[in-house]
Design a protein around this motif. Structure first.
Motif, short mmCIF file in Angstrom:
data_model
loop_
_atom_site.label_atom_id
_atom_site.label_comp_id
_atom_site.label_asym_id
_atom_site.label_seq_id
_atom_site.Cartn_x
_atom_site.Cartn_y
_atom_site.Cartn_z
N PHE A 27 40.47 30.12 30.19
CA PHE A 27 40.65 29.30 31.38
C PHE A 27 39.27 28.81 31.82
O PHE A 27 38.25 29.28 31.32
N VAL A 28 39.27 27.86 32.77
CA VAL A 28 37.99 27.32 33.26
C VAL A 28 37.46 28.29 34.31
O VAL A 28 37.84 28.25 35.48
N PHE A 29 36.58 29.17 33.86
CA PHE A 29 36.13 30.31 34.66
C PHE A 29 35.52 29.88 35.99
O PHE A 29 35.82 30.48 37.03
N LYS A 30 34.70 28.85 35.99
CA LYS A 30 33.91 28.54 37.19
C LYS A 30 34.78 28.07 38.35
O LYS A 30 34.33 28.06 39.48
N PHE A 31 36.02 27.71 38.09
CA PHE A 31 36.90 27.20 39.14
C PHE A 31 37.80 28.27 39.75
O PHE A 31 38.55 27.97 40.67
N ARG A 32 37.74 29.50 39.22
CA ARG A 32 38.69 30.52 39.64
C ARG A 32 38.04 31.64 40.43
O ARG A 32 36.98 32.14 40.03
N PRO A 33 38.67 32.06 41.54
CA PRO A 33 38.26 33.32 42.16
C PRO A 33 38.49 34.46 41.17
O PRO A 33 39.48 34.46 40.44
N MET A 34 37.59 35.42 41.20
CA MET A 34 37.71 36.59 40.33
C MET A 34 37.72 37.85 41.19
O MET A 34 37.07 37.90 42.23
N ASN A 35 38.44 38.84 40.72
CA ASN A 35 38.63 40.06 41.49
C ASN A 35 38.41 41.30 40.64
O ASN A 35 38.64 41.28 39.43
N TRP A 36 37.99 42.36 41.33
CA TRP A 36 37.99 43.70 40.75
C TRP A 36 38.95 44.56 41.56
O TRP A 36 38.91 44.54 42.80
N TYR A 37 39.79 45.27 40.85
CA TYR A 37 40.70 46.24 41.45
C TYR A 37 40.41 47.62 40.86
O TYR A 37 39.77 47.73 39.81
N ARG A 38 40.95 48.63 41.50
CA ARG A 38 40.91 49.96 40.93
C ARG A 38 42.23 50.68 41.20
O ARG A 38 42.94 50.34 42.15
N GLN A 39 42.52 51.65 40.36
CA GLN A 39 43.78 52.36 40.49
C GLN A 39 43.64 53.77 39.95
O GLN A 39 43.13 53.97 38.84
N ALA A 40 44.12 54.71 40.73
CA ALA A 40 44.20 56.10 40.30
C ALA A 40 45.64 56.40 39.91
O ALA A 40 46.57 55.72 40.39
N PRO A 41 45.87 57.39 39.06
CA PRO A 41 47.23 57.72 38.65
C PRO A 41 48.13 57.99 39.86
O PRO A 41 47.75 58.74 40.77
N GLY A 42 49.29 57.36 39.90
CA GLY A 42 50.23 57.59 40.97
C GLY A 42 49.94 56.85 42.25
O GLY A 42 50.67 57.01 43.24
N LYS A 43 48.89 56.05 42.24
CA LYS A 43 48.53 55.29 43.45
C LYS A 43 48.64 53.80 43.20
O LYS A 43 48.65 53.35 42.06
N GLU A 44 48.70 53.04 44.30
CA GLU A 44 48.75 51.58 44.18
C GLU A 44 47.38 51.05 43.78
O GLU A 44 46.35 51.64 44.09
N ARG A 45 47.40 49.92 43.11
CA ARG A 45 46.16 49.26 42.73
C ARG A 45 45.49 48.72 44.00
O ARG A 45 46.15 48.09 44.84
N GLU A 46 44.18 48.95 44.13
CA GLU A 46 43.43 48.58 45.34
C GLU A 46 42.40 47.50 45.01
O GLU A 46 41.62 47.65 44.05
N LEU A 47 42.36 46.44 45.80
CA LEU A 47 41.36 45.40 45.64
C LEU A 47 40.02 45.91 46.16
O LEU A 47 39.95 46.35 47.32
N VAL A 48 38.98 45.83 45.34
CA VAL A 48 37.67 46.33 45.79
C VAL A 48 36.61 45.23 45.90
O VAL A 48 35.57 45.45 46.53
N ALA A 49 36.84 44.07 45.33
CA ALA A 49 35.85 42.99 45.45
C ALA A 49 36.45 41.68 44.99
O ALA A 49 37.22 41.65 44.03
N THR A 50 36.08 40.61 45.67
CA THR A 50 36.51 39.25 45.34
C THR A 50 35.30 38.34 45.40
O THR A 50 34.48 38.47 46.31
N ILE A 51 35.23 37.41 44.46
CA ILE A 51 34.21 36.36 44.51
C ILE A 51 34.89 35.03 44.23
O ILE A 51 35.65 34.91 43.26
N ASP A 52 34.63 34.04 45.08
CA ASP A 52 35.28 32.74 44.88
C ASP A 52 34.35 31.81 44.11
O ASP A 52 33.22 32.19 43.76
N PRO A 53 34.81 30.58 43.80
CA PRO A 53 33.95 29.68 43.02
C PRO A 53 32.67 29.28 43.72
O PRO A 53 31.76 28.76 43.07
N TYR A 54 32.58 29.52 45.04
CA TYR A 54 31.37 29.19 45.79
C TYR A 54 30.48 30.42 46.01
O TYR A 54 29.57 30.39 46.84
N ASN A 55 30.80 31.49 45.29
CA ASN A 55 30.07 32.76 45.38
C ASN A 55 30.23 33.46 46.71
O ASN A 55 29.39 34.31 47.06
#
Length: 114
Positions: A27-55
């Motif tokens: 995909f065209v990387f520079k146009f997309r927000p990117m995210n990092w999530y984390r998840q422990a066993p038995g838990k919901e996935r948690e958003l830990v960081a987001t960066i948009d195309p404007y940094n």
């Protein structure tokens, strides 16, 4: 097709640092927000960081001031610098992008333990 490949996880002592990388393609990387999530066993996935195309970045309070997300649009890579790691940061960390649907990497294990 969209591919996300994480690397950089491992075992670190409390107070230590790790830098995660996510190489993206399909995909065209520079146009997309990117995210990092984390998840422990038995838990919901948690958003830990987001960066948009404007940094512009966002973090939850649990990691603010310790984690830093950044992106390299020339190399289609997003990073997560994690400092002052705590045992509660132990999780599998996932790279994420939404393009038509949610796309996830395979995850990389981060273990914080003495």
């Amino acid at each position: 097709q969209v591919q996300l490949v994480e690397s950089g996880g491992g075992l670190v002592q409390p107070g230590g640092s790790l830098r995660l990388s996510c190489a993206a393609s399909g995909f065209v990387f520079k146009f997309r927000p990117m995210n990092w999530y984390r998840q422990a066993p038995g838990k919901e996935r948690e958003l830990v960081a987001t960066i948009d195309p404007y940094n512009r970045t966002k973090y939850p309070e649990s990691v603010k001031g310790r984690f830093t997300i950044s992106r390299d649009n020339d190399n289609n890579t997003v990073f997560l610098q994690m400092n002052d790691l705590k045992p509660e940061d132990t999780d599998v960390y996932y790279c994420h992008v939404r393009r038509d649907k949610d796309h996830w990497g395979q995850g990389t294990q981060v273990t914080v333990s003495s």
